[in-house]
Design a protein around this motif. Structure first.
Motif, PDB file in Angstrom:
ATOM      1  N   ILE A  50       0.781  -1.119   0.301  1.00 54.63           N
ATOM      2  CA  ILE A  50       0.148   0.422  -0.179  1.00 54.63           C
ATOM      3  C   ILE A  50       0.856   1.025  -0.012  1.00 54.63           C
ATOM      4  O   ILE A  50       0.503   1.714  -0.640  1.00 54.63           O
ATOM      5  CB  ILE A  50      -0.946   0.156   1.135  1.00 54.63           C
ATOM      6  N   GLY A  51       2.365   1.092   1.110  1.00 53.16           N
ATOM      7  CA  GLY A  51       2.844   2.275   0.924  1.00 53.16           C
ATOM      8  C   GLY A  51       3.506   2.875  -0.623  1.00 53.16           C
ATOM      9  O   GLY A  51       3.434   3.914  -1.117  1.00 53.16           O
ATOM     10  N   PHE A  52       3.979   1.133  -1.568  1.00 47.48           N
ATOM     11  CA  PHE A  52       3.704   1.409  -2.841  1.00 47.48           C
ATOM     12  C   PHE A  52       3.385   2.388  -3.437  1.00 47.48           C
ATOM     13  O   PHE A  52       3.550   3.002  -4.308  1.00 47.48           O
ATOM     14  CB  PHE A  52       5.500  -0.071  -3.028  1.00 47.48           C
ATOM     15  N   LEU A  53       2.293   1.476  -3.836  1.00 46.33           N
ATOM     16  CA  LEU A  53       0.743   2.248  -4.289  1.00 46.33           C
ATOM     17  C   LEU A  53       0.779   3.393  -3.999  1.00 46.33           C
ATOM     18  O   LEU A  53       0.211   4.530  -4.737  1.00 46.33           O
ATOM     19  CB  LEU A  53      -0.236   1.274  -3.733  1.00 46.33           C
ATOM     20  N   SER A  54       0.564   4.774  -2.812  1.00 47.70           N
ATOM     21  CA  SER A  54       0.265   5.685  -2.147  1.00 47.70           C
ATOM     22  C   SER A  54       1.781   5.774  -2.775  1.00 47.70           C
ATOM     23  O   SER A  54       1.217   7.252  -3.686  1.00 47.70           O
ATOM     24  CB  SER A  54       0.626   5.543  -0.550  1.00 47.70           C
ATOM     25  N   VAL A  55       2.990   6.086  -2.909  1.00 44.98           N
ATOM     26  CA  VAL A  55       3.935   6.962  -3.300  1.00 44.98           C
ATOM     27  C   VAL A  55       3.784   7.186  -4.835  1.00 44.98           C
ATOM     28  O   VAL A  55       4.088   8.056  -5.719  1.00 44.98           O
ATOM     29  CB  VAL A  55       5.614   5.752  -3.123  1.00 44.98           C
ATOM     30  N   GLN A  56       3.414   5.980  -5.663  1.00 41.46           N
ATOM     31  CA  GLN A  56       3.137   6.109  -7.199  1.00 41.46           C
ATOM     32  C   GLN A  56       1.934   7.032  -7.394  1.00 41.46           C
ATOM     33  O   GLN A  56       1.971   7.833  -8.722  1.00 41.46           O
ATOM     34  CB  GLN A  56       2.773   4.766  -7.575  1.00 41.46           C
ATOM     35  N   ALA A  57       0.788   7.102  -6.811  1.00 41.16           N
ATOM     36  CA  ALA A  57       0.315   7.761  -6.846  1.00 41.16           C
ATOM     37  C   ALA A  57       0.486   9.073  -6.536  1.00 41.16           C
ATOM     38  O   ALA A  57      -0.016  10.331  -7.434  1.00 41.16           O
ATOM     39  CB  ALA A  57      -1.330   7.801  -5.732  1.00 41.16           C
ATOM     40  N   ALA A  58       1.277   9.396  -6.116  1.00 38.33           N
ATOM     41  CA  ALA A  58       2.054  10.305  -5.517  1.00 38.33           C
ATOM     42  C   ALA A  58       2.845  11.457  -6.696  1.00 38.33           C
ATOM     43  O   ALA A  58       2.970  12.472  -7.581  1.00 38.33           O
ATOM     44  CB  ALA A  58       2.813  10.738  -3.930  1.00 38.33           C
ATOM     45  N   VAL A  59       3.531  10.561  -7.203  1.00 36.06           N
ATOM     46  CA  VAL A  59       4.577  10.722  -8.782  1.00 36.06           C
ATOM     47  C   VAL A  59       3.253  10.913  -9.974  1.00 36.06           C
ATOM     48  O   VAL A  59       3.042  11.729 -10.880  1.00 36.06           O
ATOM     49  CB  VAL A  59       5.176   9.431  -8.705  1.00 36.06           C
ATOM     50  N   LEU A  60       2.555  10.594  -9.776  1.00 32.67           N
ATOM     51  CA  LEU A  60       1.330  10.709 -10.547  1.00 32.67           C
ATOM     52  C   LEU A  60       0.577  11.462 -10.988  1.00 32.67           C
ATOM     53  O   LEU A  60       0.345  12.245 -12.217  1.00 32.67           O
ATOM     54  CB  LEU A  60       0.678   9.664 -11.128  1.00 32.67           C
ATOM     55  N   LEU A  61       0.411  12.167  -9.361  1.00 34.56           N
ATOM     56  CA  LEU A  61      -0.277  13.099  -8.730  1.00 34.56           C
ATOM     57  C   LEU A  61       0.654  14.398  -9.437  1.00 34.56           C
ATOM     58  O   LEU A  61       0.643  15.437  -9.718  1.00 34.56           O
ATOM     59  CB  LEU A  61      -0.819  12.890  -7.838  1.00 34.56           C
ATOM     60  N   ALA A  62       2.058  14.183  -9.476  1.00 35.84           N
ATOM     61  CA  ALA A  62       3.006  15.955  -9.762  1.00 35.84           C
ATOM     62  C   ALA A  62       3.067  15.654 -11.172  1.00 35.84           C
ATOM     63  O   ALA A  62       3.661  17.116 -11.627  1.00 35.84           O
ATOM     64  CB  ALA A  62       3.954  15.273  -8.745  1.00 35.84           C
ATOM     65  N   ILE A  63       3.060  14.711 -12.055  1.00 35.14           N
ATOM     66  CA  ILE A  63       2.658  15.115 -13.354  1.00 35.14           C
ATOM     67  C   ILE A  63       1.845  15.304 -13.942  1.00 35.14           C
ATOM     68  O   ILE A  63       0.663  14.580 -14.101  1.00 35.14           O
ATOM     69  CB  ILE A  63       3.511  13.497 -14.273  1.00 35.14           C
ATOM     70  N   PRO A  64       2.080  16.574 -14.630  1.00 37.49           N
ATOM     71  CA  PRO A  64       0.022  17.087 -14.890  1.00 37.49           C
ATOM     72  C   PRO A  64      -0.268  16.061 -15.806  1.00 37.49           C
ATOM     73  O   PRO A  64      -1.491  16.049 -16.023  1.00 37.49           O
ATOM     74  CB  PRO A  64       1.003  18.761 -15.281  1.00 37.49           C
ATOM     75  N   SER A  65       0.833  15.377 -16.568  1.00 40.62           N
ATOM     76  CA  SER A  65      -0.021  14.754 -17.979  1.00 40.62           C
ATOM     77  C   SER A  65      -0.511  13.259 -17.500  1.00 40.62           C
ATOM     78  O   SER A  65      -1.482  12.674 -18.279  1.00 40.62           O
ATOM     79  CB  SER A  65       0.731  14.524 -19.507  1.00 40.62           C
ATOM     80  N   ALA A  66      -0.458  12.642 -16.063  1.00 38.91           N
ATOM     81  CA  ALA A  66      -0.350  12.081 -15.622  1.00 38.91           C
ATOM     82  C   ALA A  66      -1.589  11.619 -14.366  1.00 38.91           C
ATOM     83  O   ALA A  66      -1.789  10.960 -13.596  1.00 38.91           O
ATOM     84  CB  ALA A  66       0.699  11.039 -15.303  1.00 38.91           C
TER      85      ALA A  66
END
Length: 120
Positions: A50-66
């Motif tokens: 769940i921690g890995f998925l949360s970090v993945q969500a944070a990275v995707l939120l930080a990329i405007p196209s994603a």
């Protein structure tokens, strides 16, 4: 910059920071976060996933196209956290992820208009 775009950027940055911090705490196995999984009867390794998925969500939120993919991931994680707390009859514990889910919903509502305004 339009108000909706500023709101979306601020909300997005805040959500990305919250998911990144929560994900890192889960990955390193901070006792406060691991205890939540113990109370729910989940294995400790599940906290890392769940921690890995949360970090993945944070990275995707930080990329405007994603951003939309990040919002979908963040919404799914928040919904699962609310559902887990409600199933365990721990209604007070469901309030923080419910507030996070509301913030994700508001960001999702604002984001498509900012994407459409940038395309024109």
């Amino acid at each position: 910059m339009k108000k909706a775009s500023v709101l979306a950027s601020l909300l997005n940055g805040t959500l990305a920071a919250m998911f990144a911090l929560g994900g890192v705490l889960l990955i390193i196995g901070h006792p406060a976060t691991v205890n939540l999984f113990d109370r729910a009867g989940s294995p400790r390794e599940f906290a890392g996933l769940i921690g890995f998925l949360s970090v993945q969500a944070a990275v995707l939120l930080a990329i405007p196209s994603a951003r939309l993919a990040g919002l979908a991931t963040a919404g799914t994680l928040s919904s699962a956290a609310v559902a887990t707390a409600v199933i365990d009859c721990d209604y007070v514990a469901s309030l923080p992820p419910l507030a996070l889910l509301a913030a994700v919903a508001v960001d999702f509502w604002v984001t498509p208009s900012t994407i459409a305004s940038k395309a024109t």
